[in-house]
Design an enzyme around this catalytic site. Sequence first.
Site, short mmCIF file in Angstrom:
data_model
loop_
_atom_site.label_atom_id
_atom_site.label_comp_id
_atom_site.label_asym_id
_atom_site.label_seq_id
_atom_site.Cartn_x
_atom_site.Cartn_y
_atom_site.Cartn_z
N HIS A 77 56.49 -17.59 27.90
CA HIS A 77 57.43 -16.78 28.68
C HIS A 77 58.03 -17.59 29.82
O HIS A 77 59.24 -17.50 30.08
CB HIS A 77 56.69 -15.55 29.22
CG HIS A 77 57.53 -14.62 30.02
ND1 HIS A 77 58.58 -13.89 29.49
CD2 HIS A 77 57.48 -14.28 31.33
CE1 HIS A 77 59.12 -13.15 30.43
NE2 HIS A 77 58.48 -13.37 31.56
N GLN A 79 58.48 -20.85 30.00
CA GLN A 79 59.43 -21.83 29.46
C GLN A 79 60.73 -21.14 29.04
O GLN A 79 61.82 -21.69 29.22
CB GLN A 79 58.81 -22.57 28.27
CG GLN A 79 57.65 -23.46 28.65
CD GLN A 79 58.08 -24.58 29.58
OE1 GLN A 79 59.08 -25.26 29.36
NE2 GLN A 79 57.31 -24.78 30.63
N HIS A 81 62.00 -18.50 30.43
CA HIS A 81 62.75 -18.22 31.66
C HIS A 81 63.55 -19.44 32.09
O HIS A 81 64.73 -19.32 32.47
CB HIS A 81 61.80 -17.81 32.79
CG HIS A 81 61.68 -16.34 32.97
ND1 HIS A 81 62.51 -15.62 33.79
CD2 HIS A 81 60.83 -15.45 32.43
CE1 HIS A 81 62.18 -14.35 33.75
NE2 HIS A 81 61.15 -14.22 32.93
#
Length: 104
Positions: A77, A79, A81
């Site tokens: 998650h 990465q 973002h």
Amino acid sequence: MDNKNLEAIMGLIMHGGNAKSNAMEAIQAAKNGAFELAEEKISESEQSIVEAHHSQTGLLTEEAKGNHMEVTLLTVHSQDHLMTAMTFTDLAKELIDVYRKLLK
């Protein structure tokens, strides 16, 4: 997962989110003809991406040293973002240019 890695992961999420938000504000500013504000928001977005990269570099450095980290959904998650923020910022720059041509 140790606290150092969790802190880096949360840094990626936080700074990536800030970058995307600033890029969105830049698009809105350009849409309203406020190009100076748009450029300021893009600059803030880019700075947040730099901060996110610092967090990511810490994780990569540990991995390169042989300190392998368990990859969790939170890691993925974080990465996601960062990559979304980078793409969104690039797109925002293009949209600002389009608005600049249309509104001036």
